[in-house]
Design an enzyme around this catalytic site. Structure first.
Site, mmCIF file in Angstrom:
data_model
loop_
_atom_site.group_PDB
_atom_site.id
_atom_site.type_symbol
_atom_site.label_atom_id
_atom_site.label_comp_id
_atom_site.label_asym_id
_atom_site.label_seq_id
_atom_site.Cartn_x
_atom_site.Cartn_y
_atom_site.Cartn_z
ATOM 1 N N HIS A 1 -9.164 2.271 -2.249
ATOM 2 C CA HIS A 1 -8.319 1.591 -1.260
ATOM 3 C C HIS A 1 -6.838 1.534 -1.670
ATOM 4 O O HIS A 1 -5.955 1.715 -0.837
ATOM 5 C CB HIS A 1 -8.874 0.186 -1.031
ATOM 6 C CG HIS A 1 -8.215 -0.557 0.078
ATOM 7 N ND1 HIS A 1 -8.174 -0.067 1.371
ATOM 8 C CD2 HIS A 1 -7.560 -1.754 0.101
ATOM 9 C CE1 HIS A 1 -7.528 -0.929 2.139
ATOM 10 N NE2 HIS A 1 -7.139 -1.951 1.398
ATOM 11 N N SER B 1 -3.380 -1.030 4.657
ATOM 12 C CA SER B 1 -4.524 -1.903 4.894
ATOM 13 C C SER B 1 -4.249 -2.853 6.075
ATOM 14 O O SER B 1 -3.975 -2.375 7.175
ATOM 15 C CB SER B 1 -4.825 -2.656 3.605
ATOM 16 O OG SER B 1 -6.094 -3.143 3.652
ATOM 17 N N ASP C 1 -12.268 5.125 -0.316
ATOM 18 C CA ASP C 1 -12.028 3.727 0.059
ATOM 19 C C ASP C 1 -13.287 3.097 0.668
ATOM 20 O O ASP C 1 -13.810 3.591 1.665
ATOM 21 C CB ASP C 1 -10.870 3.701 1.088
ATOM 22 C CG ASP C 1 -10.383 2.301 1.419
ATOM 23 O OD1 ASP C 1 -11.051 1.336 1.031
ATOM 24 O OD2 ASP C 1 -9.323 2.197 2.066
HETATM 25 C C1 LIG Z 1 -9.209 -8.621 1.925
HETATM 26 C C2 LIG Z 1 -8.754 -7.214 2.081
HETATM 27 O O1 LIG Z 1 -8.968 -6.399 1.211
HETATM 28 N N1 LIG Z 1 -8.195 -6.894 3.229
HETATM 29 C C3 LIG Z 1 -7.766 -5.570 3.454
HETATM 30 C C4 LIG Z 1 -7.950 -5.221 4.876
HETATM 31 C C5 LIG Z 1 -6.347 -5.496 3.000
HETATM 32 O O2 LIG Z 1 -5.419 -5.665 3.755
HETATM 33 N N2 LIG Z 1 -6.199 -5.374 1.681
HETATM 34 C C6 LIG Z 1 -4.966 -5.663 1.005
HETATM 35 C C7 LIG Z 1 -5.218 -6.566 -0.147
HETATM 36 C C8 LIG Z 1 -4.270 -4.450 0.504
HETATM 37 O O3 LIG Z 1 -3.043 -4.521 0.334
HETATM 38 O O4 LIG Z 1 -4.919 -3.462 0.256
#
Ligand SMILES: CC(=O)N[C@@H](C)C(=O)N[C@@H](C)C(=O)O
Length: 769
Positions: free
Chosen positions: A745, A622, A713
């Site tokens: 995700h 992410s 996702d």
């Molecule tokens: C707020 C969020 O979900 N940001 C994403 C881009 C991200 O980095 N998520 C994190 C929480 C993850 O580890 O999946």
């Protein structure tokens, strides 16, 4: 063709060759051993009838690779405190399988247990009320009353009232009726689902709360009478409010009973809520829909449209409502720093409302800051509150001390908070670099788990030594338990490793940095005890970016260190646990400040002779994938290989398809991103977003890169990773993509998680020879 010959030709799975198959086989065996380690999700304490000792129940989960599900079970234990230095846990001989149970809630006295089983299809939800010896009641709640009961840890809320006759809870609203048609055209009136001569149209689309909530209907409040099984929807709540985290307000003689709940507004629209504490929310009170009838038996009656009172109008965020045992205080957590700044997560504050004794509620109730937001703490002081949940019963016997877990730099710690004076004590050992998490309270004793990157979790029993003085004296006793048992091989590999938390000074400190942003950040370094600086290194980067890598045990990280890598797990500035100034230094500077912090951490371990500069790999998911792809673009000679899980690679395309377009604005523009955010980005915005993205550095990348992508996702849609991997391939950079068709995700379904880390280990080995 000779068929015997055809059979002898060995068929290897795609991506494997004879040379790597052996390695694949041995790594997969080891990874399975790590995967099978259980974890404790929750625990409850029941006082024994004799008044001596207590009974604990632990809810445990373990991945079931074959079924690709989590296996859930319960294990109970009798606890007897034998002396101030000794506690005895007598474990039940076997756990009890709980698969199929969605929620589990003991009544306040501990004499009844509610078990809820959500259906996998359109069947009714099943509610069971158990006593100590048998199933007392069983109710099937049809889909026309409500859908699945929320068990997501966020909207989720289950609360028994004080006389244990009613339970308030959160479930999906029933499906709205849809236009139906038959051979005569539109059919007036509702039709049953299974009529074969008619068909239903889709009707109006209903917005959802994004990632993790696909297909979930609006969370709404219900109350069930545990004697009759009658269910009533709580009336009077605006349609635009999604509700959750319900609790019963204290019962006041002669007045009606209230429920307190959290409400999130859908105006102007629902944005992704998972990991996003920046969604405004408030505490509301509403009259419960049930009362004692003339016949003195509990019965369900709708109240006339009851008014809903917003209790926290003066603050942009309020959640996790929790009444003190005497009902005098309503405590809650607030993520106002997150809502007000737009950062998806930030430093919390703990708040208190003094509950009106006469039961008269008003929306201008004073809100008291018990633990305020910490901008920049003095060394050794609370860096701020970062709390991801409250216990269902967090109170010590004085009725005013709450026990909770919070992030403190790279560790999770246990805190006691006096909600009247605001005094906060770190009660888990201050000299421990392990992470500590409170599970439940046994009277004034604390049952916790502690672990480190190289130590599997262990149960600890904390006792207040100097009760009279309620000072710092907590003694932590070891508890032996069968829960975290692992193979000899795993134990021996872990025992040959060590870890430390490194303090990394910030490079290029300038006057425009706040004090908090100029302080050192941290990285957790894990290596074999005989590391002489030649072992290959994996730089591991968390997502968010406002999240943190804790010094707790992680099966996947422990597996990677066990197969020969040192790990550098960087909590770059912007991570949770370091105060609000350090956190807020990142929005607007993603792709530069965070990238430079990681490079600084890598240089630090190289200079200290801990890592081999020619064997550095990098891994992140992410936003951690955003950093990983930025790093291989901005520092192409530093890394021999990379692996990414659902990475953010192109903000200018993500902004139009993610469930959190506002995140793209806030993180890339900084403090004014929240006000510039629009659903219709201008060409100028798109250029800005592109320039902040890893894709803008693609031409420099050399590192072979592995992509692990979840096709479902909604947060960082799969097209982001796919576009980047195709662009690398077009430039002749080696890539490999593994697509998990049913993952979202987090890519955490057991088989997907297993295949991801097996391939990460294999991928890095290939380039670190
Ligand atoms: C707020 C969020 O979900 N940001 C994403 C881009 C991200 O980095 N998520 C994190 C929480 C993850 O580890 O999946």
């Amino acid at each position: 063709m000779d068929s015997s010959k055809a059979c002898s030709v060995k068929e290897l799975p795609v991506g494997l060759d004879e040379a790597t198959e052996e390695e694949y086989a041995s790594q997969s065996k080891l990874l399975q051993e790590f995967t099978s380690i259980s974890s404790i999700d929750k625990a409850w304490i029941f006082k024994s009838d004799s008044g001596i000792g207590s009974q604990a129940m632990f809810s445990i989960s373990q991945p079931n690779l074959l079924a690709n599900k989590k296996r859930k079970f319960m294990l109970s234990s009798s606890i007897s405190k034998e002396s101030i230095n000794n506690v005895n846990f007598q474990w039940a001989p076997f756990p009890i399988e709980m698969t199929g149970v969605s929620l589990f809630a003991p009544s306040p006295s501990g004499s009844k247990l509610l078990v809820i089983r959500n259906p996998e299809n359109e069947s009714p939800s099943q509610f069971e009320i158990w006593s100590s010896s048998q199933l007392e009641k069983e109710f099937m709640i049809s889909q026309s009353v409500h859908g699945s009961v929320y068990a997501d840890g966020w909207f989720e809320g289950i609360s028994w009232n004080s006389d244990e006759s009613l339970i308030a809870y959160v479930a999906e609203e029933p499906s709205p009726s849809k236009p139906s048609f038959d051979d005569q055209g539109y059919r007036k009136g509702a039709i049953k689902d299974k009529e074969c001569s008619s068909w239903k149209a889709q009707g109006d689309w209903e917005e959802e709360w994004g990632e993790c909530y696909a297909g979930k209907r609006q969370p709404a409040l219900f109350v069930i009478n545990v004697n009759s099984g009658k269910v009533e929807a709580v009336k009077g709540i605006a349609k635009s409010l999604s509700v959750g985290q319900v609790v019963w307000a204290p019962q006041v003689e002669g007045t009606e009973q209230y429920l307190v709940f959290v409400g999130w507004s859908a105006d102007p629209r629902k944005l992704g809520i998972k990991y996003c504490y920046n969604r405004p929310c408030a505490l509301y009170a509403v009259k419960a829909p049930l009362y004692k009838s003339e016949a003195a038996e509990f019965d369900l009656k709708s109240t006339e449209e009851s008014t809903v009172v917003n209790l926290t109008q003066s603050i942009s965020s309020a959640f996790f409502p929790q009444f003190s045992p005497d009902g005098k205080f309503l405590m809650f957590l607030s993520a106002k720093a997150s809502v007000d700044s737009g950062a998806h997560s930030a430093t919390d504050s703990l708040q208190r409302i003094d509950w009106p004794t006469g039961g008269k509620l008003c929306s201008s109730t004073k809100i008291i800051d018990v633990i305020p937001i910490v901008n920049c703490a003095e060394d050794g002081h609370l860096p701020g509150l970062y709390c991801s949940s409250f216990l269902s019963k967090p109170w010590l016997s004085d009725g005013c001390t709450m026990i909770l877990s919070s992030y403190w730099h790279s560790c999770e710690v246990i805190l006691s908070v006096n909600v009247i004076s605001g005094k906060v004590l770190r009660i888990s050992p201050a000299d421990s670099d392990f992470s500590w998490n409170v599970l439940t309270l046994d009277g004034d004793n604390v049952i916790a788990v502690c672990s480190s990157p190289i130590d599997v979790p262990q149960i600890k029993y904390g006792c207040l030594v100097d009760k009279a003085n309620n000072s710092t004296g907590w003694r932590w006793l070891n508890v032996s338990s069968p829960i975290f048992r692992c193979s000899e091989k795993v134990m021996s590999l872990l025992s040959s490793h060590q870890f430390s938390i490194l303090q990394i000074p910030v490079k290029d400190v300038s006057d425009c940095l706040t004090k908090g942003a100029a302080k050192p950040f941290e990285a957790i370094f894990v290596s074999s005890k005989k590391n002489d600086g030649t072992d290959p290194l994996i730089v591991m980067l968390h997502g968010g970016p406002h999240s943190v890598s804790l010094s707790s045990f992680s099966k996947s990280s422990a597996f990677l260190s066990s197969i020969g890598y040192s790990l550098l797990i960087v909590n770059y500035r912007g991570s949770l646990g370091f105060g609000e100034e350090a956190l807020q230094s990142l929005p607007g500077k993603i792709g530069s400040q965070d990238v430079n912090d990681v490079l600084t951490a890598i240089d630090y371990v190289i200079e200290k002779g801990l890592a081999n500069p020619s064997k550095i790999t990098v891994l992140g998911g992410s936003h951690g994938g955003f950093l990983t792809t930025h790093l291989i673009g901005q520092a192409p000679d530093k890394f021999v290989a990379a692996a990414v899980r659902n990475p953010v690679c192109n903000l200018s395309s993500m902004v139009g398809i993610t469930d959190i377009p506002d995140w793209c604005y806030v993180e890339s523009y900084g403090s004014n991103g929240k006000s510039i955010y629009t659903e219709a980005p201008s060409a100028e915005h798109l250029t800005h977003l592109y320039n902040k993205s890893p894709i803008s550095h693609i031409s420099k990348v050399k590192a072979p890169t592995l992509f692990l992508l979840g096709a479902q996702d909604l947060r960082v849609p799969v097209s982001n990773g796919l576009q980047y991997s195709r662009a690398l391939k077009e430039r002749g950079v080696e890539t490999k993509v593994i697509m998990f068709p049913n993952d979202i995700h987090a890519i955490e379904r057991p088989q997907s998680d297993f295949e991801s880390f097996l391939n990460i280990g294999m991928w890095f080995k290939r380039y670190c020879q």
